[in-house]
Design an enzyme around this catalytic site. Structure first.
Site, PDB file in Angstrom:
ATOM      1  N   ASP A 102      35.526  21.921  43.457  1.00 34.80           N
ATOM      2  CA  ASP A 102      35.833  22.313  42.083  1.00 34.80           C
ATOM      3  C   ASP A 102      37.288  22.764  41.989  1.00 34.80           C
ATOM      4  OD1 ASP A 102      35.985  23.783  39.549  1.00 34.80           O
ATOM      5  OD2 ASP A 102      33.804  23.675  39.552  1.00 34.80           O
ATOM      6  N   SER A 152      34.658  22.523  33.670  1.00 32.08           N
ATOM      7  CA  SER A 152      33.727  22.039  34.688  1.00 32.08           C
ATOM      8  C   SER A 152      32.395  21.573  34.119  1.00 32.08           C
ATOM      9  CB  SER A 152      33.477  23.134  35.740  1.00 32.08           C
ATOM     10  OG  SER A 152      34.642  23.390  36.476  1.00 32.08           O
ATOM     11  N   HIS A 215      25.641  27.500  37.425  1.00 34.33           N
ATOM     12  CA  HIS A 215      27.041  27.293  37.054  1.00 34.33           C
ATOM     13  C   HIS A 215      27.233  25.880  36.513  1.00 34.33           C
ATOM     14  CE1 HIS A 215      31.407  28.323  37.604  1.00 34.33           C
ATOM     15  NE2 HIS A 215      30.906  29.541  37.460  1.00 34.33           N
ATOM     16  N   SER A 217      29.018  23.160  37.260  1.00 36.86           N
ATOM     17  CA  SER A 217      28.986  21.935  38.077  1.00 36.86           C
ATOM     18  C   SER A 217      27.579  21.538  38.505  1.00 36.86           C
ATOM     19  CB  SER A 217      29.904  22.097  39.288  1.00 36.86           C
ATOM     20  OG  SER A 217      31.225  22.341  38.893  1.00 36.86           O
ATOM     21  N   ASP A 379      38.201  26.432  43.026  1.00 38.00           N
ATOM     22  CA  ASP A 379      38.595  26.685  41.643  1.00 38.00           C
ATOM     23  C   ASP A 379      38.941  28.152  41.422  1.00 38.00           C
ATOM     24  OD1 ASP A 379      38.699  25.769  38.773  1.00 38.00           O
ATOM     25  OD2 ASP A 379      37.059  27.188  38.572  1.00 38.00           O
ATOM     26  N   HIS A 383      42.377  29.765  40.127  1.00 34.28           N
ATOM     27  CA  HIS A 383      42.411  30.563  38.903  1.00 34.28           C
ATOM     28  C   HIS A 383      43.040  31.938  39.146  1.00 34.28           C
ATOM     29  CE1 HIS A 383      40.537  28.469  35.572  1.00 34.28           C
ATOM     30  NE2 HIS A 383      39.594  28.002  36.365  1.00 34.28           N
ATOM     31  N   ASP A 420      36.343  17.829  40.060  1.00 33.56           N
ATOM     32  CA  ASP A 420      36.078  17.735  38.631  1.00 33.56           C
ATOM     33  C   ASP A 420      37.349  17.754  37.810  1.00 33.56           C
ATOM     34  OD1 ASP A 420      36.527  20.337  39.449  1.00 33.56           O
ATOM     35  OD2 ASP A 420      34.917  21.226  38.260  1.00 33.56           O
ATOM     36  N   HIS A 496      43.314  25.234  34.128  1.00 38.35           N
ATOM     37  CA  HIS A 496      43.162  23.877  34.663  1.00 38.35           C
ATOM     38  C   HIS A 496      44.350  23.023  34.246  1.00 38.35           C
ATOM     39  CE1 HIS A 496      38.469  24.413  34.540  1.00 38.35           C
ATOM     40  NE2 HIS A 496      39.077  25.288  35.319  1.00 38.35           N
TER      41      HIS A 496
END
Length: 541
Positions: A102, A152, A215, A217, A379, A383, A420, A496
């Site tokens: 991710d 995502s 979540h 994904s 991810d 972030h 993703d 992203h």
């Protein structure tokens, strides 16, 4: 080079001993305000750093893309173009494994590769992650129906259901507007996943993640919802913009346990225990459940699968006898799992260990299996603008892929590794070979003669500027294991980006995963290889 190696090893050790799970509040940072637009009830969601309201509102969706058939036709066209070329492989894939990093942009992969080599005491650029050695590679176009830069959820709908949809939505077409429960509950707007296609063919199925089982994904494999944040019934109130939702709106955790295809999964491993338990119950990690409806979904799952096993820690997971355990659910945190660097190794299984156990359980099915396995905290590292965490999570994903390759038959198992979406992480300037990828670029400076970090983000929480807007020197900061890497634009959290992401494939029909393709074509190609679903398959020939 020896000096570089010692520095990196010492930094790694310092990170492991200095950071604790309390350092990061691993809360959901994709909040509605950023994803879909400003809301009058934003205060109810203050625990999140991003809000889906900013992502999904006031964005245009091309009318033709609201129909699932548009994406099915496009996938068939992309498959046909590949089949028009000489076909070197006639094998059918009995088993299919999709690995997802991710937020694993191509730059993140490159940086992780370099770090891997530098941890060995080498320059680093010459090293490779396990999946970079796969024989076939391609690129995935990640935009969603109403988003140039996706989240995502819409991407999960693409790479698991074969249909692009609106940002924040899961398992439904782009015909469903944001927070429209009646639209997402309408079967005509719902799209099925490759997990459902595999189940229809008699195969075992499962999901593995380092985030929560609910979540965005992993939910793409089983859920149909207008809002990815509706993970529990309480979340529907929290993220529902103050609406009462008189119509039925089924939360994601309930869908996983009580509806197809989720209730038929053979294995589910990850975090998020709180989404399955009522507030009146304290979970295995000392935290209260999150559900307001009083329903204990784990008890319900056990009643539906009396022969199934539940695991809450590493020892329990590793002790599971796959030959005697037809169904397995493992929940290893109240919320998302801890970064590997911060995790209690005695209590928390690694992604590699979860992968091995999932394959062992699924392999008991003579018809084969489909597994979705996510390294979800890549991810989170990006972030937080803390690549030392995200890159380590890439290494953990690489280990899991290597294990999967080692314990499966390459002649009957298709393995696809992808991402993703990307993150705006850059490797900047002209650093010399072997420059510490987590350090300063020693060969370049800005216009004021101030050296800058090799890794930088476009958006984040720290720009490191003084009161005159001049960049601050980072020599005394960058070796701190808590260092947040610089960003050009100051925001509440990293974001992203809209880059294409990589696809790496090995096994039967892996040659088809080459060139540039729509992200929504990926599950159709896997279905082609495995002879499942309603589209073209290699078995047609």
């Amino acid at each position: 080079m020896g000096y570089l190696f010692v520095n990196i090893v010492l930094l790694s050790a310092l990170v492991a001993t200095t950071w604790s799970a309390a350092t990061f509040n691993m809360k959901e940072f994709h909040n509605q305000e950023q994803l879909v637009g400003q809301s009058s009830v934003a205060k109810a969601r203050d625990t999140n750093l991003l809000d889906p309201n900013a992502m999904a509102k006031n964005k245009y969706t091309p009318p033709e893309e609201k129909n699932a058939q548009f994406w099915y036709d496009l996938a068939n066209e992309e498959i046909a173009k590949r089949l028009a070329l000489p076909q070197p492989d006639k094998r059918k894939a009995k088993n299919m494994i999709m690995f997802l990093g991710d937020g694993m942009s191509l730059t993140t992969i490159a940086a992780a590769r370099i770090l891997k080599g530098q941890l060995k005491g080498n320059p680093g650029e010459e090293d490779s992650l396990s999946f970079e050695t796969f024989p076939h590679t391609g690129l995935s176009r990640t935009y969603c129906s109403n988003a140039q830069v996706p989240d995502s959820a819409c991407t999960a709908t693409a790479y698991l259901c074969g249909v692009k949809t609106n940002i924040v939505a899961l398992g439904v077409t782009a015909n469903v507007n944001f927070n429209n429960c009646s639209g997402s509950e309408d079967p005509s707007n719902q799209v099925s996943s490759i997990a459902a296609w595999a189940q229809a063919a008699g195969k075992a199925t499962g999901i593995v993640t380092t985030t929560t089982l609910t979540h965005a994904s992993p939910s793409g494999a089983y859920a149909h919802t207008t809002n990815r944040f509706f993970e529990s019934d309480t979340d529907i109130v929290t993220y529902g913009e103050g609406k009462n939702f008189p119509e039925s709106c089924t939360d994601i955790a309930t869908q996983l346990i009580t509806q197809a295809p989720g209730k038929y999964f053979d294995v589910m491993l990850g975090g998020g225990m709180g989404k399955f338990l009522p507030k009146s119950i304290t979970d295995k990690f000392g935290n209260p459940g999150e559900r307001s409806d009083g329903v204990n979904l784990l008890s319900k799952w056990q009643s539906l699968h009396p022969d199934g096993a539940l695991a809450y820690n590493r020892k329990q997971l590793l002790s599971v006898d796959a030959k005697r355990t037809p169904r397995l659910i493992g929940l290893f945190n109240s919320g998302v799992m801890d970064f590997h660097k911060l995790a209690d190794a005695e209590q928390k299984p690694t992604l590699e260990e979860m992968t091995r156990k999932a394959i062992e359980v699924a392999s008991q099915n003579d018809e084969g299996y489909f597994l979705f396995i996510e390294g979800g905290l890549v991810d989170y590292g990006n972030h937080f603008n803390i690549p030392q965490m995200g890159l380590d999570e890439v290494h953990e994903l690489s280990k899991a892929v290597e294990t999967a390759v080692g314990i499966t038959n390459p002649d009957e198992t298709l393995i696809v590794v992808t991402s993703d979406h990307a993150h705006p992480l850059s490797i900047s300037g002209y650093p010399g070979r072997g420059t510490n990828i987590l350090g300063l670029n020693q060969h370049d400076a800005d216009i004021n003669g101030v050296k800058y970090a090799t890794l930088n983000y476009a958006v984040g929480t720290q720009s490191y500027l003084d009161e005159n807007g001049k960049r601050q020197p980072l020599e005394d900061k960058i070796n701190d294991p808590l260092f947040i890497y610089p960003s050009y634009i100051t925001g509440s959290i990293g974001v992203h980006s809209g880059d294409d992401v990589g696809i790496f494939a090995t096994g039967p029909q892996s040659h088809l995963f080459s060139g540039v393709m729509q992200q929504s074509t990926i599950p159709h190609l896997m279905a082609y290889a495995g002879c499942i679903g309603n589209g073209p398959t290699v078995c047609d020939n």
